[in-house]
Design a protein around this motif. Structure first.
Motif, PDB file in Angstrom:
ATOM      1  N   GLU A 437       0.598  -1.160   0.055  1.00 41.14           N
ATOM      2  CA  GLU A 437      -0.291   0.022  -0.056  1.00 41.14           C
ATOM      3  C   GLU A 437       0.678   1.332   0.016  1.00 41.14           C
ATOM      4  OE1 GLU A 437      -2.622  -3.365   1.565  1.00 41.14           O
ATOM      5  OE2 GLU A 437      -0.520  -2.677   1.785  1.00 41.14           O
ATOM      6  N   ALA A 440       1.767   1.925  -3.658  1.00 45.36           N
ATOM      7  CA  ALA A 440       0.603   1.888  -4.435  1.00 45.36           C
ATOM      8  C   ALA A 440       0.269   3.414  -3.994  1.00 45.36           C
ATOM      9  CB  ALA A 440      -0.411   1.075  -4.121  1.00 45.36           C
ATOM     10  N   GLU A 455       2.435  -0.146 -10.794  1.00 49.82           N
ATOM     11  CA  GLU A 455       1.267  -1.054 -11.145  1.00 49.82           C
ATOM     12  C   GLU A 455       1.578  -2.480 -10.806  1.00 49.82           C
ATOM     13  OE1 GLU A 455      -1.379  -0.457 -13.122  1.00 49.82           O
ATOM     14  OE2 GLU A 455      -0.972   1.271 -14.258  1.00 49.82           O
ATOM     15  N   LEU A 458       0.054  -2.624  -7.504  1.00 49.47           N
ATOM     16  CA  LEU A 458      -1.454  -2.455  -7.681  1.00 49.47           C
ATOM     17  C   LEU A 458      -1.877  -4.005  -8.019  1.00 49.47           C
ATOM     18  CD1 LEU A 458      -1.927   0.784  -9.475  1.00 49.47           C
ATOM     19  CD2 LEU A 458      -2.463   0.393  -7.121  1.00 49.47           C
ATOM     20  N   ARG A 459      -1.371  -4.330  -8.759  1.00 49.82           N
ATOM     21  CA  ARG A 459      -1.499  -5.863  -9.177  1.00 49.82           C
ATOM     22  C   ARG A 459      -1.562  -6.878  -8.230  1.00 49.82           C
ATOM     23  NH1 ARG A 459       0.418  -8.815 -14.845  1.00 49.82           N
ATOM     24  NH2 ARG A 459      -1.671 -10.096 -15.176  1.00 49.82           N
ATOM     25  N   LEU A 461      -2.235  -6.023  -5.459  1.00 51.62           N
ATOM     26  CA  LEU A 461      -3.087  -5.748  -4.340  1.00 51.62           C
ATOM     27  C   LEU A 461      -4.659  -6.255  -4.979  1.00 51.62           C
ATOM     28  CD1 LEU A 461      -2.110  -2.561  -3.089  1.00 51.62           C
ATOM     29  CD2 LEU A 461      -2.480  -4.635  -1.601  1.00 51.62           C
ATOM     30  N   GLY A 462      -4.375  -6.567  -6.460  1.00 52.99           N
ATOM     31  CA  GLY A 462      -5.627  -6.958  -7.051  1.00 52.99           C
ATOM     32  C   GLY A 462      -6.301  -5.847  -7.953  1.00 52.99           C
ATOM     33  N   HIS A 463      -5.701  -4.727  -7.994  1.00 47.17           N
ATOM     34  CA  HIS A 463      -6.464  -3.758  -8.878  1.00 47.17           C
ATOM     35  C   HIS A 463      -5.458  -2.879  -9.754  1.00 47.17           C
ATOM     36  CE1 HIS A 463      -5.440  -0.809  -5.798  1.00 47.17           C
ATOM     37  NE2 HIS A 463      -5.863  -1.779  -4.840  1.00 47.17           N
ATOM     38  N   ALA A 464      -4.460  -3.677 -10.662  1.00 49.03           N
ATOM     39  CA  ALA A 464      -3.802  -2.885 -11.567  1.00 49.03           C
ATOM     40  C   ALA A 464      -4.531  -1.991 -12.643  1.00 49.03           C
ATOM     41  CB  ALA A 464      -2.969  -3.740 -12.369  1.00 49.03           C
ATOM     42  N   ILE A 465      -4.137  -0.840 -12.937  1.00 51.73           N
ATOM     43  CA  ILE A 465      -4.943  -0.197 -13.774  1.00 51.73           C
ATOM     44  C   ILE A 465      -4.728  -0.427 -15.378  1.00 51.73           C
ATOM     45  CG2 ILE A 465      -5.830   2.392 -14.417  1.00 51.73           C
ATOM     46  CD1 ILE A 465      -6.619   1.508 -11.633  1.00 51.73           C
ATOM     47  N   HIS A 466      -3.495  -0.653 -15.700  1.00 49.81           N
ATOM     48  CA  HIS A 466      -3.289  -0.553 -17.269  1.00 49.81           C
ATOM     49  C   HIS A 466      -3.177  -2.196 -17.786  1.00 49.81           C
ATOM     50  CE1 HIS A 466      -2.651   3.566 -16.514  1.00 49.81           C
ATOM     51  NE2 HIS A 466      -3.243   3.634 -17.752  1.00 49.81           N
TER      52      HIS A 466
END
Length: 467
Positions: A437, A440, A455, A458-459, A461-466
């Motif tokens: 976190e 992120a 990223e 984020l991935r 954590l289960g929520h990559a954007i791109h």
């Protein structure tokens, strides 16, 4: 008979590499009377003179030549040029100029810190006394504290002794012409960095490696993009193979299947590792305990002999310049009375191959079989900056490993063009004890390669954007 000069000092440092000279500067800053003895080719040791810095200069020149060569062929990015050519002697002269400039810089810093530098070879009679043979005659130095920073040297194979066309990395950085055929014995980072550079410069390159794959200390996912580059650029790979003797322009090799093979070579570059420089300066007279081939130290970089310290390659793996520098600072501060320990969370390492590899902290091989670790990978092909600088199509990625329980970062790796510049960010987050976190939550600048680190977390954590 020349009279021996006598010197007494608070601190005596042996070796002016990245460990020794940094220790000297810090000692001087702290007001400690310091003498630095160095018998090598120049201040800065292996790294500055015949290692890190000159090799990166040659690698940079090779990359520029490759770009021009592409433009002279079918063109690149709409750019065309006339035939590419290189005068390696001029390139080496440019590289030597950089080294000289840095030598002068180190000398100035030591002078500013009031460190007395003595050029010559030191030999210890006991733990606190050494004799130095200088151009102006012998000097005997006695010190309260001794910092050993003698560094390391290339390992020589008994059946491939250095000399003539059998060269170490030192000679490879000062050739006057690009060899037509170069055989590299050893598929570790030094051999591959230089082998790739010479391939870019136009040499035919073959690599002989005893292990079944290149860069065997790294996991396969990290080394696959390098393997792809080697294959695509016609580098001949002999894995699981053993080198033999060299003569009449041919290197004898035993292949993985036990078959004899002869490889034509103008130069044979032997890069099978480095060993601590423990011979020739009287270590055996000092009563210092050893840990295998290395000098044994504790978390203060102290040896078993009172007020005898050791830093850098002499003390064991990882044999990296930045480790030696950090140890040198710690020792100087301890001698000055500060409460310090050398206990880093991580020491990041970089391979300046094509593409580059970075590793900090734990990797997949370290956590194999564990079910309490999150691993996430983010490809550079999904990063705009990478595509805009032709760094997104070679399979590069950033990978994070973290604890499932509390999301604490355990390791970060990357492979790709220019990823060496991400290494400090990786090390910083690990050293600070960051959780996923934390990374992120940092707003990463766009467009940069560092977005891949963001990223990847984020991935995890289960929520990559791109992607």
């Amino acid at each position: 008979m020349t009279q021996t000069q006598q010197i007494k000092t608070k601190v005596l440092i042996i070796g002016a590499g990245t460990g020794g000279y940094v220790a000297g500067i810090r000692c001087g800053q702290l007001g400690l009377d310091t003498v630095l003895v160095d018998g090598s080719a120049g201040l800065g040791g292996t790294c500055l003179n015949v290692g890190c810095i000159p090799s990166k200069a040659i690698i940079h020149a090779a990359a520029k030549f490759e770009t021009v060569a592409k433009a002279a062929g079918d063109g690149t990015l709409g750019i065309t040029a006339s035939q590419a050519a290189i005068d390696l002697a001029q390139t080496v002269a440019w590289k030597d100029g950089i080294v000289r400039k840095l030598n002068v810089g180190v000398a100035a810093l030591l002078k500013k810190a009031k460190v007395r530098v003595i050029k010559g070879w030191a030999t210890f009679a006991d733990a606190k006394t050494c004799r130095v043979e200088t151009d102006d005659g012998p000097i005997t130095i006695t010190a309260e504290h001794v910092i050993l920073a003698t560094g390391s040297e290339p390992v020589e194979l008994p059946f491939l002794p250095f000399g003539g066309d059998v060269i170490s990395s030192t000679e490879a950085l000062s050739l006057d012409a690009v060899p037509n055929k170069l055989v590299v014995v050893g598929g570790g980072y030094i051999g591959l960095e230089l082998g790739i550079a010479y391939r870019k410069l136009g040499a035919e390159v073959a690599v002989v490696e005893m292990a079944d794959r290149i860069l065997p200390l790294y996991d396969k996912a990290l080394t696959d993009p390098v393997m792809k580059w080697l294959t695509n650029h016609g580098v001949e790979l002999h894995l699981g193979a053993r080198a033999g003797g060299f003569g009449d322009g041919k290197l004898n090799v035993t292949t993985k299947d036990g078959e004899p093979l002869q490889l034509e070579a103008d130069k044979v570059l032997v890069t099978v590792g480095r060993r601590p420089r423990t011979k020739g300066w009287g270590l055996e007279n000092m009563g210092v305990a050893m840990a295998g081939p290395f000098v044994k130290i504790d978390d203060r970089c102290a040896t078993n002999m009172k007020n005898v310290w050791a830093v850098g390659d002499l003390t064991g793996e990882p044999m990296l310049a930045h480790k030696g520098s950090a140890q040198g600072e710690v020792v100087a501060e301890i001698i000055a009375g500060h409460d310090r320990r050398f206990d880093p969370v991580t020491i990041a390492a970089v391979c300046f191959t094509e593409p580059e590899i970075v590793s900090a902290g734990l990797g997949p091989l370290d956590v194999e079989g564990r079910d309490d670790v999150i691993t996430a990978v983010f490809p550079l092909a999904a990063i705009g900056r990478a595509l805009a600088i032709e760094a997104g199509e070679d399979g590069g990625f950033v990978r994070v490993l973290a604890s499932k329980a509390d999301h604490r970062l355990l390791g970060v790796q990357a492979v790709g063009q220019h990823v060496a510049e991400l290494s400090n960010s990786f090390a910083q987050m690990l050293e600070m004890g960051a959780v996923l976190e934390d990374v992120a939550g940092v707003i990463h600048v766009h467009p940069t390669l560092g977005e891949a680190f963001h990223e990847a977390t984020l991935r995890a954590l289960g929520h990559a954007i791109h992607i």
